[in-house]
Design a protein around this motif. Structure first.
Motif, PDB file in Angstrom:
ATOM      1  N   ALA A  51     -11.970  -9.307   5.270  1.00  0.00           N
ATOM      2  CA  ALA A  51     -12.608  -8.018   4.986  1.00  0.00           C
ATOM      3  C   ALA A  51     -11.581  -6.886   5.044  1.00  0.00           C
ATOM      4  O   ALA A  51     -11.590  -5.993   4.187  1.00  0.00           O
ATOM      5  CB  ALA A  51     -13.736  -7.754   5.973  1.00  0.00           C
ATOM      6  N   SER A  52     -10.691  -6.917   6.015  1.00  0.00           N
ATOM      7  CA  SER A  52      -9.674  -5.865   6.138  1.00  0.00           C
ATOM      8  C   SER A  52      -8.720  -5.878   4.958  1.00  0.00           C
ATOM      9  O   SER A  52      -8.334  -4.817   4.446  1.00  0.00           O
ATOM     10  CB  SER A  52      -8.908  -6.024   7.452  1.00  0.00           C
ATOM     11  OG  SER A  52      -9.793  -5.888   8.538  1.00  0.00           O
ATOM     12  N   ILE A  53      -8.340  -7.051   4.511  1.00  0.00           N
ATOM     13  CA  ILE A  53      -7.469  -7.150   3.330  1.00  0.00           C
ATOM     14  C   ILE A  53      -8.190  -6.585   2.103  1.00  0.00           C
ATOM     15  O   ILE A  53      -7.598  -5.838   1.316  1.00  0.00           O
ATOM     16  CB  ILE A  53      -7.027  -8.614   3.107  1.00  0.00           C
ATOM     17  CG1 ILE A  53      -6.062  -9.037   4.212  1.00  0.00           C
ATOM     18  CG2 ILE A  53      -6.384  -8.792   1.735  1.00  0.00           C
ATOM     19  CD1 ILE A  53      -5.761 -10.527   4.244  1.00  0.00           C
ATOM     20  N   VAL A  54      -9.475  -6.902   1.957  1.00  0.00           N
ATOM     21  CA  VAL A  54     -10.244  -6.386   0.820  1.00  0.00           C
ATOM     22  C   VAL A  54     -10.354  -4.863   0.900  1.00  0.00           C
ATOM     23  O   VAL A  54     -10.214  -4.171  -0.118  1.00  0.00           O
ATOM     24  CB  VAL A  54     -11.636  -7.052   0.752  1.00  0.00           C
ATOM     25  CG1 VAL A  54     -12.537  -6.357  -0.266  1.00  0.00           C
ATOM     26  CG2 VAL A  54     -11.491  -8.522   0.407  1.00  0.00           C
ATOM     27  N   TYR A  55     -10.580  -4.299   2.106  1.00  0.00           N
ATOM     28  CA  TYR A  55     -10.655  -2.842   2.268  1.00  0.00           C
ATOM     29  C   TYR A  55      -9.357  -2.191   1.802  1.00  0.00           C
ATOM     30  O   TYR A  55      -9.364  -1.205   1.065  1.00  0.00           O
ATOM     31  CB  TYR A  55     -10.855  -2.438   3.736  1.00  0.00           C
ATOM     32  CG  TYR A  55     -12.190  -2.764   4.333  1.00  0.00           C
ATOM     33  CD1 TYR A  55     -13.363  -2.728   3.598  1.00  0.00           C
ATOM     34  CD2 TYR A  55     -12.289  -3.090   5.684  1.00  0.00           C
ATOM     35  CE1 TYR A  55     -14.590  -3.007   4.169  1.00  0.00           C
ATOM     36  CE2 TYR A  55     -13.506  -3.369   6.270  1.00  0.00           C
ATOM     37  CZ  TYR A  55     -14.647  -3.324   5.505  1.00  0.00           C
ATOM     38  OH  TYR A  55     -15.856  -3.590   6.080  1.00  0.00           O
ATOM     39  N   ILE A  56      -8.238  -2.722   2.244  1.00  0.00           N
ATOM     40  CA  ILE A  56      -6.938  -2.141   1.910  1.00  0.00           C
ATOM     41  C   ILE A  56      -6.667  -2.250   0.411  1.00  0.00           C
ATOM     42  O   ILE A  56      -6.223  -1.285  -0.229  1.00  0.00           O
ATOM     43  CB  ILE A  56      -5.822  -2.799   2.737  1.00  0.00           C
ATOM     44  CG1 ILE A  56      -5.985  -2.411   4.214  1.00  0.00           C
ATOM     45  CG2 ILE A  56      -4.441  -2.387   2.233  1.00  0.00           C
ATOM     46  CD1 ILE A  56      -5.132  -3.203   5.169  1.00  0.00           C
ATOM     47  N   LEU A  57      -6.941  -3.414  -0.171  1.00  0.00           N
ATOM     48  CA  LEU A  57      -6.737  -3.588  -1.614  1.00  0.00           C
ATOM     49  C   LEU A  57      -7.653  -2.678  -2.425  1.00  0.00           C
ATOM     50  O   LEU A  57      -7.225  -2.092  -3.428  1.00  0.00           O
ATOM     51  CB  LEU A  57      -6.947  -5.047  -2.012  1.00  0.00           C
ATOM     52  CG  LEU A  57      -5.855  -6.016  -1.560  1.00  0.00           C
ATOM     53  CD1 LEU A  57      -6.231  -7.450  -1.932  1.00  0.00           C
ATOM     54  CD2 LEU A  57      -4.517  -5.645  -2.167  1.00  0.00           C
ATOM     55  N   ALA A  58      -8.900  -2.531  -2.008  1.00  0.00           N
ATOM     56  CA  ALA A  58      -9.834  -1.652  -2.724  1.00  0.00           C
ATOM     57  C   ALA A  58      -9.356  -0.202  -2.655  1.00  0.00           C
ATOM     58  O   ALA A  58      -9.434   0.528  -3.651  1.00  0.00           O
ATOM     59  CB  ALA A  58     -11.241  -1.781  -2.146  1.00  0.00           C
ATOM     60  N   ALA A 103      -6.206   0.784  -2.325  1.00  0.00           N
ATOM     61  CA  ALA A 103      -5.005   0.885  -3.158  1.00  0.00           C
ATOM     62  C   ALA A 103      -5.371   0.947  -4.639  1.00  0.00           C
ATOM     63  O   ALA A 103      -4.819   1.760  -5.390  1.00  0.00           O
ATOM     64  CB  ALA A 103      -4.078  -0.303  -2.890  1.00  0.00           C
ATOM     65  N   VAL A 104      -6.321   0.123  -5.054  1.00  0.00           N
ATOM     66  CA  VAL A 104      -6.756   0.132  -6.458  1.00  0.00           C
ATOM     67  C   VAL A 104      -7.424   1.462  -6.798  1.00  0.00           C
ATOM     68  O   VAL A 104      -7.205   2.031  -7.877  1.00  0.00           O
ATOM     69  CB  VAL A 104      -7.692  -1.066  -6.752  1.00  0.00           C
ATOM     70  CG1 VAL A 104      -8.373  -0.922  -8.103  1.00  0.00           C
ATOM     71  CG2 VAL A 104      -6.919  -2.368  -6.670  1.00  0.00           C
ATOM     72  N   THR A 105      -8.226   1.982  -5.883  1.00  0.00           N
ATOM     73  CA  THR A 105      -8.887   3.266  -6.108  1.00  0.00           C
ATOM     74  C   THR A 105      -7.876   4.384  -6.284  1.00  0.00           C
ATOM     75  O   THR A 105      -7.990   5.204  -7.199  1.00  0.00           O
ATOM     76  CB  THR A 105      -9.844   3.586  -4.940  1.00  0.00           C
ATOM     77  OG1 THR A 105     -10.810   2.542  -4.837  1.00  0.00           O
ATOM     78  CG2 THR A 105     -10.544   4.913  -5.153  1.00  0.00           C
ATOM     79  N   VAL A 106      -6.862   4.440  -5.426  1.00  0.00           N
ATOM     80  CA  VAL A 106      -5.814   5.455  -5.560  1.00  0.00           C
ATOM     81  C   VAL A 106      -5.059   5.277  -6.872  1.00  0.00           C
ATOM     82  O   VAL A 106      -4.785   6.251  -7.585  1.00  0.00           O
ATOM     83  CB  VAL A 106      -4.842   5.408  -4.355  1.00  0.00           C
ATOM     84  CG1 VAL A 106      -3.611   6.265  -4.612  1.00  0.00           C
ATOM     85  CG2 VAL A 106      -5.551   5.872  -3.094  1.00  0.00           C
ATOM     86  N   LEU A 107      -4.755   4.046  -7.203  1.00  0.00           N
ATOM     87  CA  LEU A 107      -4.050   3.777  -8.461  1.00  0.00           C
ATOM     88  C   LEU A 107      -4.846   4.294  -9.649  1.00  0.00           C
ATOM     89  O   LEU A 107      -4.322   4.992 -10.524  1.00  0.00           O
ATOM     90  CB  LEU A 107      -3.789   2.276  -8.611  1.00  0.00           C
ATOM     91  CG  LEU A 107      -3.176   1.852  -9.948  1.00  0.00           C
ATOM     92  CD1 LEU A 107      -1.724   2.298 -10.020  1.00  0.00           C
ATOM     93  CD2 LEU A 107      -3.281   0.362 -10.136  1.00  0.00           C
ATOM     94  N   ILE A 108      -6.134   3.986  -9.669  1.00  0.00           N
ATOM     95  CA  ILE A 108      -6.971   4.393 -10.803  1.00  0.00           C
ATOM     96  C   ILE A 108      -7.147   5.910 -10.847  1.00  0.00           C
ATOM     97  O   ILE A 108      -6.881   6.549 -11.868  1.00  0.00           O
ATOM     98  CB  ILE A 108      -8.339   3.689 -10.761  1.00  0.00           C
ATOM     99  CG1 ILE A 108      -8.171   2.201 -11.042  1.00  0.00           C
ATOM    100  CG2 ILE A 108      -9.312   4.317 -11.751  1.00  0.00           C
ATOM    101  CD1 ILE A 108      -9.425   1.376 -10.797  1.00  0.00           C
ATOM    102  N   PHE A 109      -7.595   6.494  -9.744  1.00  0.00           N
ATOM    103  CA  PHE A 109      -7.953   7.911  -9.778  1.00  0.00           C
ATOM    104  C   PHE A 109      -6.759   8.864  -9.750  1.00  0.00           C
ATOM    105  O   PHE A 109      -6.792   9.909 -10.380  1.00  0.00           O
ATOM    106  CB  PHE A 109      -8.918   8.246  -8.629  1.00  0.00           C
ATOM    107  CG  PHE A 109     -10.304   7.771  -8.910  1.00  0.00           C
ATOM    108  CD1 PHE A 109     -11.144   8.509  -9.728  1.00  0.00           C
ATOM    109  CD2 PHE A 109     -10.764   6.595  -8.383  1.00  0.00           C
ATOM    110  CE1 PHE A 109     -12.421   8.083 -10.008  1.00  0.00           C
ATOM    111  CE2 PHE A 109     -12.059   6.148  -8.651  1.00  0.00           C
ATOM    112  CZ  PHE A 109     -12.883   6.896  -9.457  1.00  0.00           C
TER     113      PHE A 109
END
Length: 141
Positions: free
Chosen positions: A119-126, A128-134
């Motif tokens: 879950a923690s890995i998924v939180y961090i990846l989500a 990072a992806v959000t920052v990348l996109i927005f």
């Protein structure tokens, strides 16, 4: 700016200490969503005073610290609709994930819980992806 990392380190240490003490003293995991969920669904009726005290401290102590230190600069929007929708989405996400970052990240990883680690890995990846996109692709923020 130079003290920011020190304050983050102290805050993280206090969260870890609080999680360890709650587990050692009460045998319970310090996950805010589980504590709130027990009040909402009624499963935490037997220890509702402890749950309310925890949530009151979670809400009141940062406000008190902000008053004592003059507050902190934030980039939070003043659009209340956005804030409410974001809060509701966080609440739904924590229920879907069976816990929040304090439960999975702080308490789950320290207990070597596979579910907490994933879950923690998924939180961090989500994040990072959000920052990348927005920020980088859409130019927002």
């Amino acid at each position: 700016m130079q003290n920011d990392w020190i304050m983050g380190l102290l805050g993280g240490g206090l969260i870890g200490l609080a999680g360890a003490l709650l587990l050692l003293v009460n045998g319970r995991i310090m996950g805010a969503s589980g504590i709130i969920g027990g009040l909402v669904d009624g499963s935490g009726r037997h220890d509702w005073t402890e749950r309310v005290a925890f949530l009151a401290g979670l809400a009141l102590l940062p406000g008190l610290a902000a008053l004592m230190t003059g507050g902190a600069a934030t980039h939070l929007t003043e659009n209340w609709i956005t804030i409410v929708i974001a809060g509701l989405l966080v609440g739904v996400g924590t229920r879907l994930a069976n816990g929040c970052t304090s439960g999975h990240g702080v308490c789950g990883i320290s207990r070597l819980s596979p579910r907490g680690i994933v879950a923690s890995i998924v939180y961090i990846l989500a994040g990072a992806v959000t920052v990348l996109i927005f920020k980088h692709l859409l130019g927002a923020i």
